[in-house]
Write a protein that holds these residues in place. Structure first.
Motif: not given
Length: 758
Positions: A391-392, A378-379, A168-172
Motif C-alpha cells: 500500500a505504501a 487501499l489503506a 513498484a511491483r517488484l519493490a513490494a
C-alpha cells in the motif's frame, strides 16, 4: 528417486509469456483501431505530437554515429528528455526504416508496452485486491483511453508507466513476498522486515535425509527479484527524469531487504557433511554485503544523464529542465513559486484527475471521487491482508503525479507528464471494488459477483472514452502531418542545403527537412534555453551577439510564439490547419531571417561631437543587466519585448543620426522603478543620462544618483522617446547606484540607459 527433468527453455519461455497473451490480444485489437483511424485521417503513418519526431531525430543521429547530437555538426545536445527511447528506436533506423516507415516500429513498441503495462498493473493489484479485482485492474489499464492515445503517439509515456509500475511491483514483492499458495490472497501476512529470522522447520524430514527437489516456485526467487528491481530502478530515470522516484523506491526496498536479519533467500540443503557454523555465517555476511551494494545500483540511475551532460555539454542540467521546470526558474521568487506550485496542484486535483476540461477525452467526470475512495480502500486492504509495504508503494506511486506540478505547465501534449502515475490510481480503484464486494458479501453471501461486476463497470467507464480518444489521436496526427511534417518536406525541397532553420517546434522540421535547425526554445540547441526562459526581448539581445554563422538563415515558427518580429523577414509559405486542438497555433509560417536591424538601437539617436558612451545598461540584455545589478520583478519574462519602430523623438542635445530611420531594441514593460549600478572607468568631466523609454498613458520619472534625486523627465503617451538629464560627474567616481522611479502615471517601458560624456 530421480529428479524430474527440467523444463526446456522454450517451454519455460512460453510459460512466462502466457500471461501476456490476453493483454497482447486486447492491445493488438486496440492498436489496429488506432492505426486504422490515423491512416484514414492522415492518409499514411502519422504521429500526434511533434515531440515524437524529436525522439526519431535523436534515433536517426544515433544510427548515423552521432551520440545524442540533434543535428549534424552541432555536437552533443542535452535536450533528450528520454535517453532510452531513442536508443530503442535507433536499431530500426539502422535496419533500414526511414522517413515515416519508422513510425511502424514506434507503434509496435507502443503495443508491446501497452500490453505489458496492463499485466504489471494487474500483478501489482493482486496482493491487495485479490485475483478478480486484479483482473479488473488489468482491464481498466487496457481500456484506459490515455494509455491507448499515448501507446500509439510515438512517445515514451506508456513505456515509462510500465517501468514505474514494474518497479513498484517488484519493490513490494521484495518487502512482502507472496504466500506459498498463489491462488490464496487471504493467507497470513508475510513476516515483517524487522522480524527476527525463524529457523526452517524440519519436522517433516529428518536432518539426514537428502534434500527433495523443490517444485517450481510460484514467484521468482527473492534474489532474482532483487536483481530485477535494481535494474528497473537504474533504468527508470533513463526513460524520463521522474523515474528518480522509481530509483528511490527500489533503493529503499533493496536496503531493507539487505538489512534483514534472516537470509535473503532460503539456502539449499547442504550436502553431507554440513558446513561449519562459521562458514555459513561467512556466506550470509557475504550475501548481505552484496545486497547492500545492489541497493546502491538504483541510485546511480538518476546520475547518468547529469554526468553525461556535465561531461559533454559542460553543465549537469538538461536544457529541457531549464525551459520547463519551475524550480530554479529565475522569473519566480519564493512567493510566486509557491503560488504557481499550489495552482498546479489545485488544477491537478480539481480538473485533471476529475475528467475536467483538460482530460475529458480520457477520464469520466467525477473520477477524482473514485480515486479518493480508492485511497481509503487501499489503506483498508493493506490492513486486512497484511500488505502495508504494498500500500505504501502504491501510494507513493500515486503521489508521483505531484512531480509534474513542479513544471511551468503540465498541461502540454494532452497532460502526458501525469499519465505514467495513473496505474496507481487503477490499483486503488481495484481495491475499492474488492472492499465494496467484500462488504456486500458480508451482508449477503450470495453477492460474490459484486467485485468483478464493479471492476467491469469501472473498466467499461474508462473504455467508453476510447472512441473519443481515438478520434482525437487521429485528428491530432493529421494536424501534425499537415503542418510540421508538410513544412519539413517543403524545406527539404525549397531551402538551400546549407540553410539553418530557426524553429520553435523542432522535431518534424529537423527530421524531414534534413537541414540544420536552431531551436529558439533551446530544447535541442545548446545555450538557447536561458534566453527563451527570459523572454523575447532577451532573445533579441542575444541574437545581436551571436556570430553570423550561428544565426538562422530562415525561420519556420508560430509568429506569436516567436514574439520577435524584428528578425522575421519576408514570408515564404505558411501551413494553416483548422479543426484541431493539438497544435501551438493554427498557422505556422516560413520566413527569411532578417538581421539588418541588429545593433540598430545600440546608440542614442542624437550624439554630441567629442562625446562618448561611458557606460550603458541595455535593458533585456541578460549579460548587461547582470553586470549592472539590474533589479527585476517576479514574472519579468512576461513583460519582456522586442520591437522595431521609427527612430524615437529625442530631446537630448546633439546631432540626429539620419541613417537609422528604423530602430529595433528590446525592453521591459510596465515598470514602476528601474535600479542599477553604473560603472565608469574614471570620473568624467561632465556626464548626462540618456533614457530610451515609453509609456502607454504618459508618465513622470524621477532620477536619483546614490540615493539623491537629481531631477525628473516627462515621458509622453505613445511610442518610445529619448530623454536626457545632466548627472553630477563627481559622484560617478565609484560604482554608483542609479534609480529611475515612477512619480506619476501607471507605468513605463524601459529599453536603454546610457551615460554619455567626456
Amino acid at each position: 528417486m530421480a529428479a524430474p527433468p527440467a523444463p526446456s527453455r522454450l517451454r519455460a519461455l512460453g510459460a512466462r509469456a502466457l500471461p501476456y497473451a490476453p493483454a497482447l490480444a486486447a492491445s493488438g485489437t486496440l492498436g489496429a483501431l488506432c492505426v486504422r483511424a490515423i491512416l484514414a485521417q492522415a492518409g499514411g503513418p502519422a504521429l500526434p505530437l511533434d515531440d515524437a519526431f524529436i525522439h526519431m531525430q535523436y534515433a536517426r543521429r544515433l544510427a548515423e554515429g552521432g551520440f545524442f547530437s540533434f543535428v549534424a555538426g552541432d555536437g552533443y545536445s542535452s535536450g533528450a528528455t528520454s535517453l532510452l527511447w531513442p536508443v530503442l528506436l535507433a536499431p530500426f533506423h539502422a535496419l533500414g526504416l526511414r522517413d515515416l516507415s519508422l513510425v511502424y516500429a514506434v507503434w509496435a513498441l507502443g503495443l508491446v508496452f501497452h500490453a505489458a503495462l496492463a499485466v504489471e498493473t494487474a500483478r501489482l493489484a493482486r496482493p491487495l485486491a485479490g485475483p478478480a479485482a486484479a483482473a479488473g485492474a488489468g482491464a481498466m489499464c487496457a481500456g484506459f483511453a490515455a494509455f491507448a492515445w499515448f501507446a500509439w503517439s510515438g512517445m515514451e509515456t506508456v513505456a515509462f508507466a510500465w517501468i514505474l509500475t514494474r518497479t513498484a511491483r517488484l519493490a513490494a514483492a521484495l518487502c512482502e513476498p507472496a504466500p506459498p499458495d498463489p491462488a490464496t490472497d487471504s493467507a497470513a501476512p508475510a513476516q515483517p522486515l524487522s522480524a527476527p529470522a525463524q529457523p526452517p522447520t524440519t519436522s517433516a524430514q529428518p536432518p539426514s535425509a537428502p534434500a527433495q527437489p523443490p517444485s517450481a516456485p510460484a514467484q521468482p526467487p527473492t534474489a532474482s527479484i532483487a536483481r530485477s528491481l535494481a535494474l528497473c530502478g537504474f533504468v527508470a530515470p533513463l526513460l524520463r527524469p521522474e523515474g528518480a522516484l522509481a530509483s528511490l523506491l527500489a533503493a529503499v526496498a533493496l536496503a531493507l531487504w539487505a538489512s534483514r536479519s534472516a537470509p535473503p533467500a532460503p539456502l539449499p540443503a547442504p550436502p553431507l557433511p554440513a558446513p561449519s557454523p562459521s562458514r555459513g555465517g561467512a556466506l550470509w555476511h557475504s550475501a548481505r554485503s552484496a545486497g547492500r551494494l545492489l541497493a546502491l545500483a538504483p541510485l546511480l540511475g538518476p546520475l547518468v544523464v547529469p554526468a553525461l551532460n556535465l561531461l559533454l555539454a559542460g553543465h549537469p542540467t538538461s536544457s529541457t529542465t531549464s525551459v520547463k521546470w519551475l524550480i530554479g526558474n529565475p522569473n519566480y521568487d519564493g512567493p510566486t513559486l509557491g503560488a504557481a506550485l499550489l495552482d498546479n496542484v489545485r488544477l491537478l486535483v480539481t480538473d485533471v484527475i476529475d475528467g475536467g476540461q483538460w482530460t475529458a477525452v480520457f477520464l469520466p467526470e467525477g473520477s477524482a471521487a473514485v480515486i479518493a475512495l480508492g485511497a481509503v480502500a487501499l489503506a483498508v486492504a493493506a490492513h486486512r491482508r497484511g500488505r502495508p509495504a504494498h500500500a505504501a508503494i502504491v501510494g507513493a506511486l500515486a503521489l508521483g503525479a505531484l512531480l509534474p506540478c513542479t513544471y511551468l505547465s503540465f498541461l502540454w501534449n494532452r497532460v502526458r507528464y501525469v499519465w505514467p502515475f495513473a496505474p496507481a490510481w487503477i490499483v486503488m480503484a481495484a481495491c475499492l471494488t474488492r472492499e465494496l464486494g467484500d462488504a456486500a458479501q458480508r451482508l449477503r453471501p450470495s453477492l460474490h459477483y459484486v467485485t468483478p461486476l464493479l471492476a467491469g463497470a469501472f473498466a467499461g467507464a474508462l473504455a467508453a472514452r476510447l472512441p473519443w480518444a481515438i478520434g482525437d489521436l487521429a485528428n491530432s496526427a493529421r494536424a501534425i502531418d499537415r503542418q510540421q511534417v508538410w513544412l519539413g518536406r517543403w524545406a527539404a525541397q525549397h531551402l538551400p542545403e546549407d540553410a539553418r532553420i530557426g524553429v520553435n517546434d523542432t522535431g518534424a522540421l529537423a527530421y524531414f527537412s534534413g537541414r540544420r535547425t536552431f531551436d529558439v526554445v533551446g530544447l535541442t540547441t545548446e545555450g538557447e534555453a536561458r534566453y527563451w526562459v527570459a523572454g523575447a526581448g532577451s532573445r533579441f539581445e542575444h541574437y545581436e551577439k551571436l556570430p553570423p554563422e550561428r544565426r538562422p538563415t530562415h525561420f519556420i515558427v508560430y509568429p506569436h510564439w516567436m514574439a520577435c518580429a524584428p528578425v522575421l523577414g519576408r514570408e515564404l509559405v505558411d501551413a494553416t490547419v483548422e479543426d484541431q486542438a493539438i497544435l501551438g497555433g493554427t498557422t505556422m509560417i516560413a520566413y527569411e531571417a532578417r538581421w539588418d536591424l541588429l545593433g540598430s538601437g545600440a546608440l542614442p539617436v542624437r550624439s554630441v561631437p567629442g562625446e562618448r558612451i561611458l557606460d550603458e545598461l541595455d535593458v533585456s540584455d541578460l549579460e548587461s543587466e547582470a553586470a549592472h545589478a539590474y533589479a527585476l520583478d517576479p514574472l519579468a519574462d512576461q513583460r519582456n519585448m522586442a520591437i522595431a519602430l521609427a527612430a524615437p523623438e529625442s530631446s537630448a542635445p546633439g546631432e540626429l543620426d539620419l541613417t537609422r530611420p528604423e530602430l529595433a531594441d528590446a525592453g521591459r514593460q510596465h515598470r514602476t522603478a528601474d535600479r542599477f549600478v553604473a560603472h565608469l572607468a574614471a570620473p568624467p568631466a561632465e556626464a548626462r543620462l540618456v533614457l530610451r523609454v515609453a509609456s502607454d498613458e504618459g508618465a513622470e520619472l524621477a532620477v536619483s544618483v546614490a540615493g539623491e534625486e537629481i531631477g525628473s523627465v516627462d515621458v509622453p503617451r505613445g511610442p518610445w522617446v529619448e530623454r536626457a538629464l545632466p548627472l553630477p560627474a563627481a559622484r560617478l567616481a565609484t560604482p554608483t547606484p542609479i534609480a529611475i522611479t515612477l512619480r506619476h502615471g501607471a507605468g513605463f517601458h524601459a529599453f536603454h540607459y546610457w551615460i554619455a560624456g567626456r
